[in-house]
Design a protein around this motif. Structure first.
Motif, PDB file in Angstrom:
ATOM      1  N   VAL A   1      27.572  52.223 -18.281  1.00 65.29           N
ATOM      2  CA  VAL A   1      26.167  52.633 -18.147  1.00 65.29           C
ATOM      3  C   VAL A   1      25.296  51.464 -17.692  1.00 65.29           C
ATOM      4  N   ASN A   2      25.630  50.274 -18.131  1.00 62.02           N
ATOM      5  CA  ASN A   2      24.826  49.109 -17.755  1.00 62.02           C
ATOM      6  C   ASN A   2      24.914  48.843 -16.254  1.00 62.02           C
ATOM      7  N   TYR A   3      26.123  48.980 -15.701  1.00 67.06           N
ATOM      8  CA  TYR A   3      26.285  48.783 -14.264  1.00 67.06           C
ATOM      9  C   TYR A   3      25.549  49.869 -13.479  1.00 67.06           C
ATOM     10  N   THR A   4      25.726  51.120 -13.908  1.00 66.76           N
ATOM     11  CA  THR A   4      25.063  52.235 -13.218  1.00 66.76           C
ATOM     12  C   THR A   4      23.553  52.095 -13.298  1.00 66.76           C
ATOM     13  N   GLU A   5      23.073  51.639 -14.443  1.00 70.60           N
ATOM     14  CA  GLU A   5      21.630  51.428 -14.623  1.00 70.60           C
ATOM     15  C   GLU A   5      21.117  50.345 -13.683  1.00 70.60           C
TER      16      GLU A   5
ATOM     17  N   GLN B   1      20.586  60.328  -7.280  1.00 68.75           N
ATOM     18  CA  GLN B   1      22.036  60.308  -7.412  1.00 68.75           C
ATOM     19  C   GLN B   1      22.476  59.471  -8.614  1.00 68.75           C
ATOM     20  N   ASN B   2      21.924  58.280  -8.733  1.00 69.22           N
ATOM     21  CA  ASN B   2      22.343  57.377  -9.804  1.00 69.22           C
ATOM     22  C   ASN B   2      21.776  57.773 -11.162  1.00 69.22           C
ATOM     23  N   SER B   3      20.617  58.411 -11.179  1.00 64.06           N
ATOM     24  CA  SER B   3      20.077  58.874 -12.457  1.00 64.06           C
ATOM     25  C   SER B   3      20.932  60.013 -13.014  1.00 64.06           C
ATOM     26  N   ASN B   4      21.458  60.864 -12.131  1.00 60.68           N
ATOM     27  CA  ASN B   4      22.365  61.925 -12.565  1.00 60.68           C
ATOM     28  C   ASN B   4      23.657  61.335 -13.137  1.00 60.68           C
ATOM     29  N   ALA B   5      24.180  60.324 -12.445  1.00 59.24           N
ATOM     30  CA  ALA B   5      25.397  59.663 -12.926  1.00 59.24           C
ATOM     31  C   ALA B   5      25.136  58.957 -14.253  1.00 59.24           C
ATOM     32  N   LEU B   6      23.971  58.341 -14.371  1.00 60.41           N
ATOM     33  CA  LEU B   6      23.635  57.607 -15.593  1.00 60.41           C
ATOM     34  C   LEU B   6      23.529  58.557 -16.788  1.00 60.41           C
ATOM     35  N   GLU B   7      22.926  59.713 -16.578  1.00 61.27           N
ATOM     36  CA  GLU B   7      22.844  60.701 -17.659  1.00 61.27           C
ATOM     37  C   GLU B   7      24.243  61.150 -18.078  1.00 61.27           C
ATOM     38  N   GLN B   8      25.088  61.394 -17.084  1.00 60.46           N
ATOM     39  CA  GLN B   8      26.458  61.833 -17.358  1.00 60.46           C
ATOM     40  C   GLN B   8      27.233  60.780 -18.149  1.00 60.46           C
ATOM     41  N   TYR B   9      27.163  59.524 -17.705  1.00 61.22           N
ATOM     42  CA  TYR B   9      27.907  58.451 -18.375  1.00 61.22           C
ATOM     43  C   TYR B   9      27.362  58.176 -19.776  1.00 61.22           C
ATOM     44  N   SER B  10      26.057  58.336 -19.941  1.00 59.29           N
ATOM     45  CA  SER B  10      25.453  58.150 -21.261  1.00 59.29           C
ATOM     46  C   SER B  10      25.967  59.207 -22.233  1.00 59.29           C
ATOM     47  N   ASN B  11      26.035  60.452 -21.775  1.00 60.25           N
ATOM     48  CA  ASN B  11      26.555  61.535 -22.616  1.00 60.25           C
ATOM     49  C   ASN B  11      28.036  61.329 -22.933  1.00 60.25           C
ATOM     50  N   GLU B  12      28.800  60.894 -21.922  1.00 60.73           N
ATOM     51  CA  GLU B  12      30.224  60.638 -22.136  1.00 60.73           C
ATOM     52  C   GLU B  12      30.418  59.532 -23.169  1.00 60.73           C
TER      53      GLU B  12
ATOM     54  N   SER C   1      18.238  50.675 -10.853  1.00 57.00           N
ATOM     55  CA  SER C   1      17.089  49.769 -10.762  1.00 57.00           C
ATOM     56  C   SER C   1      16.911  49.248  -9.337  1.00 57.00           C
ATOM     57  N   LYS C   2      18.019  48.950  -8.681  1.00 54.22           N
ATOM     58  CA  LYS C   2      17.949  48.474  -7.288  1.00 54.22           C
ATOM     59  C   LYS C   2      17.425  49.579  -6.367  1.00 54.22           C
ATOM     60  N   ALA C   3      17.831  50.809  -6.659  1.00 53.30           N
ATOM     61  CA  ALA C   3      17.349  51.933  -5.849  1.00 53.30           C
ATOM     62  C   ALA C   3      15.848  52.105  -6.016  1.00 53.30           C
ATOM     63  N   ILE C   4      15.364  51.893  -7.242  1.00 55.40           N
ATOM     64  CA  ILE C   4      13.922  51.978  -7.506  1.00 55.40           C
ATOM     65  C   ILE C   4      13.183  50.874  -6.762  1.00 55.40           C
ATOM     66  N   GLU C   5      13.738  49.677  -6.798  1.00 52.70           N
ATOM     67  CA  GLU C   5      13.108  48.542  -6.123  1.00 52.70           C
ATOM     68  C   GLU C   5      13.020  48.764  -4.607  1.00 52.70           C
TER      69      GLU C   5
ATOM     70  N   ALA D   1      17.309  57.779 -17.410  1.00 49.86           N
ATOM     71  CA  ALA D   1      17.719  58.794 -16.439  1.00 49.86           C
ATOM     72  C   ALA D   1      16.822  60.020 -16.482  1.00 49.86           C
ATOM     73  N   LEU D   2      16.415  60.414 -17.683  1.00 50.74           N
ATOM     74  CA  LEU D   2      15.658  61.650 -17.850  1.00 50.74           C
ATOM     75  C   LEU D   2      14.151  61.483 -17.710  1.00 50.74           C
ATOM     76  N   GLU D   3      13.661  60.253 -17.945  1.00 49.83           N
ATOM     77  CA  GLU D   3      12.208  60.046 -17.919  1.00 49.83           C
ATOM     78  C   GLU D   3      11.750  59.117 -16.797  1.00 49.83           C
ATOM     79  N   LEU D   4      12.330  57.930 -16.737  1.00 53.94           N
ATOM     80  CA  LEU D   4      11.868  56.966 -15.744  1.00 53.94           C
ATOM     81  C   LEU D   4      12.179  57.424 -14.314  1.00 53.94           C
ATOM     82  N   ALA D   5      13.399  57.893 -14.093  1.00 54.45           N
ATOM     83  CA  ALA D   5      13.788  58.287 -12.739  1.00 54.45           C
ATOM     84  C   ALA D   5      12.900  59.399 -12.178  1.00 54.45           C
TER      85      ALA D   5
END
Length: 344
Positions: free
Chosen positions: A193-197, A214-225, A201-205, A257-261
């Motif tokens: 999750v740290n890498y995906t996050e 795309q990455n926020s969806n992956a981040l939510e998935q990995y967080s749940n996993e 962050s780079k995508a936001i920048e 993933a759910l709020e900031l993105a």
């Protein structure tokens, strides 16, 4: 008489011998046991250095010292031409083990170091690095099992009782093995999750809306996993400190993933709409601008001005929370290792 070798997470104990005549098979094994201590102590010194320091030069120096100990032992055992009164089966198995151990610790370790340098570039690279490291350990452990089996054959042949390794050093190594394995399982959850996050962050920048989604969806998935894995995870000695630190990271990344993105995407789309409207206005002379165009543009200006403060505040809050959460995990991980892996 005890079993000489105990499996270990990094690089393992070895058993040794010297060139001389032995009156009894017990003398022969006792001498080997004495030589074993040299390797054991070098192994433990290397292990505790890995656990308690990040000084790469010091770690590598202890690794080379361990290799030297194995090389010295190999020379002594090779000189034992007759083993015990012509019985060289155990000696030959021991030499084979030492040869494989030296190769794994020397050559394979170099490969692991190279992999470690790029491991943090992606989760797949990190997983491959850990799997390779574990494979090296597995190979050595397999040779240890062969060696211990051969030792028992030798002992049974001469009616010698072989007991389990109950030495303090053996206990320390077994304990350290369990600690590192436990920490590694949580580290992989954290790293994914740290890498995906960080990619998010780079995508936001870079204002890349598609990459953010795309990455926020992956981040939510990995967080749940990760949360699901924590439900069945067995903490070492029921110490929940690193489990809870990992949970905090997962809670943060899911919230991001759910709020900031979505907040970021909404603001970027608003700003994009503003820039397009501004371009249309700027490309027209004042006299050719319609009242509707001016009203719409002024409305967008007000919306952007109202949202920019809230957006910057949200970004800053997440940045602070991100830093605190990651630092907390790193400190907790270091404290976890330091607490359970003995220093000496």
């Amino acid at each position: 008489m005890k079993t000489f070798l105990t499996a270990f997470v990094f690089f393992l104990i070895a058993t040794l011998s010297n060139a001389q005549e032995f009156k009894t098979p017990v003398d022969y094994l006792n001498y080997i046991d004495k030589e074993t201590d040299i390797i054991s102590k070098s192994t433990w010194k290397y292990t505790t250095t890995v656990a308690h320091t990040k000084n790469a030069r010091r770690i590598d120096a202890n690794r080379k010292s361990l290799i030297k100990s194995i090389q010295n032992a190999t020379k002594k055992i090779e000189a034992l031409k007759d083993g015990y009164k012509g019985d060289v089966e155990y000696r030959d198995q021991l030499l084979a083990y030492l040869s494989i151990s030296e190769k794994q610790i020397n050559q394979e370790y170099e490969k692991i170091i190279d992999m470690q340098e790029v491991a943090e570039q992606s989760y797949d690279e990190m997983e491959a690095y850990i799997m390779t490291r574990d494979l090296v350990n597995k190979k050595i452990n397999e040779e240890i099992e062969k060696l211990n089996a051969n030792q028992k054959i030798f002992a049974n042949k001469y009616n010698i009782q072989i007991g389990e390794d109950t030495s303090e050093l053996g206990k320390k190594m077994k304990l350290s093995n369990e600690v590192f394995e436990n920490q590694t399982q949580l580290y992989l959850i954290f790293f994914k999750v740290n890498y995906t996050e960080s990619v998010l962050s780079k995508a936001i920048e870079s204002n890349d809306i598609s990459a953010i989604q795309q990455n926020s969806n992956a981040l939510e998935q990995y967080s749940n996993e990760g949360m699901e894995k924590l439900k069945t995870f067995k903490p070492f000695k029921n110490d929940m400190s690193l489990v809870l630190a990992t949970k905090k990271v997962l809670e943060f990344t899911k919230k991001e993933a759910l709020e900031l993105a979505p907040t970021t995407v909404s603001f970027m789309m608003l700003n994009q709409k503003f820039q397009e409207s501004k371009k249309v206005i700027d490309n027209k002379s004042a006299s050719s601008r319609t009242k509707e165009e001016i009203d719409n543009f002024n409305k967008l200006v007000n919306e952007v001005n109202n949202e920019v403060g809230n957006y910057n505040k949200t970004i800053n809050e997440f940045n602070v929370n991100r830093s605190n959460t990651i630092n907390n995990w790193n400190v907790t991980s270091e404290n976890f290792i330091a607490k359970y892996v003995p220093i000496d």
